[in-house]
Design a protein around this motif. Sequence first.
Motif, PDB file in Angstrom:
ATOM      1  N   ARG A   1       0.824  -1.194   0.000  1.00 62.24           N
ATOM      2  CA  ARG A   1       0.000   0.000   0.000  1.00 62.24           C
ATOM      3  C   ARG A   1       0.864   1.253   0.000  1.00 62.24           C
ATOM      4  N   ARG A   2       2.040   1.167   0.623  1.00 60.16           N
ATOM      5  CA  ARG A   2       2.915   2.331   0.674  1.00 60.16           C
ATOM      6  C   ARG A   2       3.358   2.750  -0.729  1.00 60.16           C
ATOM      7  N   ASP A   3       3.517   1.770  -1.639  1.00 64.87           N
ATOM      8  CA  ASP A   3       3.871   2.100  -3.025  1.00 64.87           C
ATOM      9  C   ASP A   3       2.804   2.970  -3.645  1.00 64.87           C
ATOM     10  N   PHE A   4       1.538   2.620  -3.372  1.00 69.79           N
ATOM     11  CA  PHE A   4       0.432   3.402  -3.923  1.00 69.79           C
ATOM     12  C   PHE A   4       0.486   4.841  -3.421  1.00 69.79           C
ATOM     13  N   PHE A   5       0.678   5.003  -2.112  1.00 65.81           N
ATOM     14  CA  PHE A   5       0.691   6.346  -1.559  1.00 65.81           C
ATOM     15  C   PHE A   5       1.890   7.143  -2.069  1.00 65.81           C
ATOM     16  N   GLN A   6       3.012   6.449  -2.319  1.00 65.02           N
ATOM     17  CA  GLN A   6       4.156   7.155  -2.871  1.00 65.02           C
ATOM     18  C   GLN A   6       3.853   7.644  -4.273  1.00 65.02           C
ATOM     19  N   ARG A   7       3.215   6.778  -5.085  1.00 68.56           N
ATOM     20  CA  ARG A   7       2.842   7.206  -6.437  1.00 68.56           C
ATOM     21  C   ARG A   7       1.864   8.373  -6.380  1.00 68.56           C
ATOM     22  N   SER A   8       0.922   8.285  -5.443  1.00 68.72           N
ATOM     23  CA  SER A   8      -0.058   9.365  -5.301  1.00 68.72           C
ATOM     24  C   SER A   8       0.619  10.655  -4.889  1.00 68.72           C
ATOM     25  N   ALA A   9       1.600  10.547  -4.008  1.00 71.19           N
ATOM     26  CA  ALA A   9       2.327  11.733  -3.572  1.00 71.19           C
ATOM     27  C   ALA A   9       2.985  12.413  -4.759  1.00 71.19           C
TER      28      ALA A   9
ATOM     29  N   LEU B   1       2.598  17.230   0.065  1.00 68.37           N
ATOM     30  CA  LEU B   1       1.156  17.022  -0.003  1.00 68.37           C
ATOM     31  C   LEU B   1       0.707  15.705   0.584  1.00 68.37           C
ATOM     32  N   LEU B   2       1.623  14.863   0.940  1.00 67.23           N
ATOM     33  CA  LEU B   2       1.233  13.588   1.528  1.00 67.23           C
ATOM     34  C   LEU B   2       2.111  13.315   2.725  1.00 67.23           C
ATOM     35  N   SER B   3       1.513  13.123   3.891  1.00 65.56           N
ATOM     36  CA  SER B   3       2.289  12.790   5.084  1.00 65.56           C
ATOM     37  C   SER B   3       1.921  11.392   5.523  1.00 65.56           C
ATOM     38  N   SER B   4       2.921  10.578   5.787  1.00 64.91           N
ATOM     39  CA  SER B   4       2.708   9.192   6.173  1.00 64.91           C
ATOM     40  C   SER B   4       3.166   8.971   7.598  1.00 64.91           C
ATOM     41  N   SER B   5       2.321   8.248   8.375  1.00 68.03           N
ATOM     42  CA  SER B   5       2.659   7.957   9.758  1.00 68.03           C
ATOM     43  C   SER B   5       3.086   9.238  10.462  1.00 68.03           C
ATOM     44  N   SER B   6       2.101  10.106  10.696  1.00 64.03           N
ATOM     45  CA  SER B   6       2.387  11.457  11.157  1.00 64.03           C
ATOM     46  C   SER B   6       2.964  11.507  12.564  1.00 64.03           C
ATOM     47  N   SER B   7       2.919  10.443  13.302  1.00 64.31           N
ATOM     48  CA  SER B   7       3.547  10.419  14.612  1.00 64.31           C
ATOM     49  C   SER B   7       4.297   9.114  14.755  1.00 64.31           C
ATOM     50  N   SER B   8       5.253   9.080  15.680  1.00 62.42           N
ATOM     51  CA  SER B   8       6.096   7.905  15.821  1.00 62.42           C
ATOM     52  C   SER B   8       5.355   6.776  16.527  1.00 62.42           C
ATOM     53  N   LEU B   9       5.874   5.574  16.363  1.00 69.09           N
ATOM     54  CA  LEU B   9       5.290   4.412  17.021  1.00 69.09           C
ATOM     55  C   LEU B   9       5.511   4.500  18.526  1.00 69.09           C
ATOM     56  N   PRO B  10       4.549   4.034  19.320  1.00 73.33           N
ATOM     57  CA  PRO B  10       4.770   4.001  20.767  1.00 73.33           C
ATOM     58  C   PRO B  10       5.893   3.020  21.090  1.00 73.33           C
ATOM     59  N   PRO B  11       6.822   3.391  21.954  1.00 79.88           N
ATOM     60  CA  PRO B  11       7.946   2.494  22.282  1.00 79.88           C
ATOM     61  C   PRO B  11       7.455   1.206  22.928  1.00 79.88           C
ATOM     62  N   LEU B  12       8.184   0.137  22.682  1.00 81.30           N
ATOM     63  CA  LEU B  12       7.846  -1.139  23.314  1.00 81.30           C
ATOM     64  C   LEU B  12       8.042  -1.050  24.815  1.00 81.30           C
ATOM     65  N   ASN B  13       7.218  -1.827  25.537  1.00 75.00           N
ATOM     66  CA  ASN B  13       7.293  -1.922  26.997  1.00 75.00           C
ATOM     67  C   ASN B  13       6.980  -0.605  27.694  1.00 75.00           C
TER      68      ASN B  13
ATOM     69  N   SER C   1      -2.106  10.264   5.837  1.00 72.85           N
ATOM     70  CA  SER C   1      -2.919  11.450   5.595  1.00 72.85           C
ATOM     71  C   SER C   1      -2.752  11.975   4.176  1.00 72.85           C
ATOM     72  N   ILE C   2      -3.878  12.286   3.547  1.00 70.57           N
ATOM     73  CA  ILE C   2      -3.877  12.906   2.231  1.00 70.57           C
ATOM     74  C   ILE C   2      -4.577  14.254   2.369  1.00 70.57           C
ATOM     75  N   PRO C   3      -3.838  15.355   2.357  1.00 69.83           N
ATOM     76  CA  PRO C   3      -4.458  16.675   2.500  1.00 69.83           C
ATOM     77  C   PRO C   3      -5.619  16.859   1.535  1.00 69.83           C
ATOM     78  N   GLY C   4      -6.733  17.307   2.058  1.00 73.10           N
ATOM     79  CA  GLY C   4      -7.926  17.500   1.244  1.00 73.10           C
ATOM     80  C   GLY C   4      -8.821  16.287   1.203  1.00 73.10           C
ATOM     81  N   PHE C   5      -8.301  15.129   1.622  1.00 73.22           N
ATOM     82  CA  PHE C   5      -9.090  13.907   1.554  1.00 73.22           C
ATOM     83  C   PHE C   5      -9.174  13.189   2.895  1.00 73.22           C
ATOM     84  N   GLY C   6      -8.364  13.590   3.856  1.00 74.33           N
ATOM     85  CA  GLY C   6      -8.492  13.033   5.191  1.00 74.33           C
ATOM     86  C   GLY C   6      -7.374  12.090   5.582  1.00 74.33           C
TER      87      GLY C   6
END
Length: 274
Positions: A70-78, A106-118, A226-231
């Motif tokens: 899916r990330r490939d798709f979003f990269q192409r869209s970006a 125009l395209l931001s992916s994973s806008s915040s970092s992953l919660p640390p383990l433990n 996130s896709i600006p303008g689309f949510g």
Amino acid sequence: MKLRTTLLLIAWASSQCYTAAAYVAPFTSRRRLCTSFKNSASDDVDATIDSNDTNQYSDLQTHYSTGSSRRDFFQRSANIFAVASTATTCAFFLSTGSSTVANAALLSSSSSSLPPLNTPAPDFELPNSRNNNDGSPTTSLTSLLNTKKWTVLYFYPGAFTSGCTLEARNFQTDLPTYQNLNAQIVGVSVDSVEKNSEFCSAEKLEYTLLTDEGGHVSKLYGSSLSIPGFGTFSNRQTYIIDPRGDVRWVFVDVDSKIPRHSGDVLEKLRQLQE
């Protein structure tokens, strides 16, 4: 020299606008374009899957074993939307004489970092698909922890798309094994409560799906696209949370492993419980 540069910019901007227009033209509304993003994000433009068609189910297994991402798709869209943005900015530059062309992301992916383990999982309370045992219209992290069970919290882009359907079916098939391991399954997406309820009914899911309107919880978990303008949409990621409420494991590369993902989660769950 200035005239030649200006003419070249006009020609380039025109070609880029045409490229962007060629992509956007088939979508007569923002709703249809947004729907296309969600379907393509799950590598499925054919929409709904017949839950009784075992051949289609087999096809889904084959499709997702190819490693499509899916990330490939979003990269192409970006790239496409960056072209549209740059062309628009170029037109502004030509009309105003500005010497600066701004490049917007125009395209931001994973806008915040992953919660640390433990560490404690981010808190939340979201509307559910109304199949809670206690009949409550919402599900919170606190209510999940009150069961003293392990929680498999998985985020998915959209109900009724092929990847999400296959993922949900496999979790449902393995549900008795999860229950034997004192674990519960909860899904999260930006889909409405009504759509999630329909999905639960169509796929006969015996676990809860939550509605993360606006993707706020997805962002807390570092699981948003996130896709600006689309949510904002939930990225396909899975979290294992122990009975104390700590994040013990995160699966981030799920797309290429959807047919075996539930099995991978069970294997990791057993390891963590040893």
